[in-house]
Design an enzyme around this catalytic site. Sequence first.
Site, PDB file in Angstrom:
ATOM      1  N   SER A 189      -9.813  42.144  55.251  1.00 58.45           N
ATOM      2  CA  SER A 189     -11.380  41.692  55.034  1.00 58.45           C
ATOM      3  C   SER A 189     -11.976  41.184  56.429  1.00 58.45           C
ATOM      4  CB  SER A 189     -11.531  41.052  53.961  1.00 58.45           C
ATOM      5  OG  SER A 189     -13.192  40.901  53.340  1.00 58.45           O
ATOM      6  N   ASP A 284     -14.361  49.301  46.444  1.00 55.29           N
ATOM      7  CA  ASP A 284     -14.559  48.165  47.550  1.00 55.29           C
ATOM      8  C   ASP A 284     -15.652  48.852  48.139  1.00 55.29           C
ATOM      9  OD1 ASP A 284     -14.658  46.571  49.557  1.00 55.29           O
ATOM     10  OD2 ASP A 284     -12.651  46.835  50.396  1.00 55.29           O
ATOM     11  N   HIS A 314     -10.884  45.522  46.510  1.00 56.67           N
ATOM     12  CA  HIS A 314     -10.866  44.754  47.537  1.00 56.67           C
ATOM     13  C   HIS A 314      -9.900  43.387  47.367  1.00 56.67           C
ATOM     14  CE1 HIS A 314     -12.659  43.346  51.423  1.00 56.67           C
ATOM     15  NE2 HIS A 314     -12.424  42.121  50.859  1.00 56.67           N
TER      16      HIS A 314
END
Length: 349
Positions: A189, A284, A314
């Site tokens: 991320s 996501d 995610h």
Amino acid sequence: MSLQATIAKLLLKLPDSLLLRLSGGKPLELGGRTLDPRFQFMMTGAKAQPAMSSLTPQEARAASAGGLAMFADKPEPGVSWEDAAIKASDGHQIPVRIYRPDNQDSGAPMMVYYHFGGGVIGDLETCHVFCTMIAKAAKCPVLSVDYRLAPEHQFPAGLEDCIDAYDWALRNARKYGAPAGVATIGDDSMGGNFSAVVAQEMVRERKPVPLLQLLIYPATDIDREFPSYQTYGETYPLNADTMRWFMEQYIPEGQDRADVRLSPAREAYLEKLPQAIIATAGFDPLVDDGAAYAQLLRKAGVKVSYKCYDSLAHGFTAFTGVVPAARRACEEIVSLVAEAYKSFEIDED
């Protein structure tokens, strides 16, 4: 383990059919993808909780840490670790955790790992289990970095910590049984944003470029909202509203979001970047971002291994204890890392 964590893990062991019955009665399908029943069950429960954007950053950190602790798997056996601190270029101390596998290969370079959290939440525990998986599979030491967080420390503070940690790894890897002067980088991320920028910074500054960049559901274009922000804008654990809130905390007012140190996908010259393993999650808001960066790298001639785990959401690296598909995905990712390590040709002199 707390009673709440025990109950959560027991519920998530229920058959798919029962979990779906408790989560609206039918599978969630968006954009041609079907969400894993366990993520769907957790998403249903999350709707009753306050939105992260309604919390203070401090409250968000506590809530996130407590929630993730319930879903974590056990660390890989055969891997040890120690907490330490390294000195940043401006003199402050950066907390780190250093992992070493029992089966360490003396020729395997250290990986520097940056956790997820939008630059606002997360710590060394966030990626603890996944770092043990990398260390064991790749037979390498892993340096996990607890970089500074916003809004107390806005851009570029966290990024500077990540760069300093990478430089430290180059100088100190030999102390941990790895070759000196080389390293790889990994992340998920916002950590993916940091890794992409670190790799580019090394090229721009003509410093040793990482041998590999592992980017898991990375954010690489902060100045753009891809179509997946709409398709998967209400997903769990990351939704579009939370992503926007993260960036409001992380980025100083007036800062150009197209700056390549914020949006590495805007860098025009990508040809000298290292090989990349890029993994995305289907459910996501960032899925299109990761796919687009993989394509940009390929067009520049960079070797890229890309895969989207369509049924996952995610943050799946933190859910290996309760989502079998997440565990399998992480095992596949670290096996790709291990395979890439076999291709390195390192002059240890």
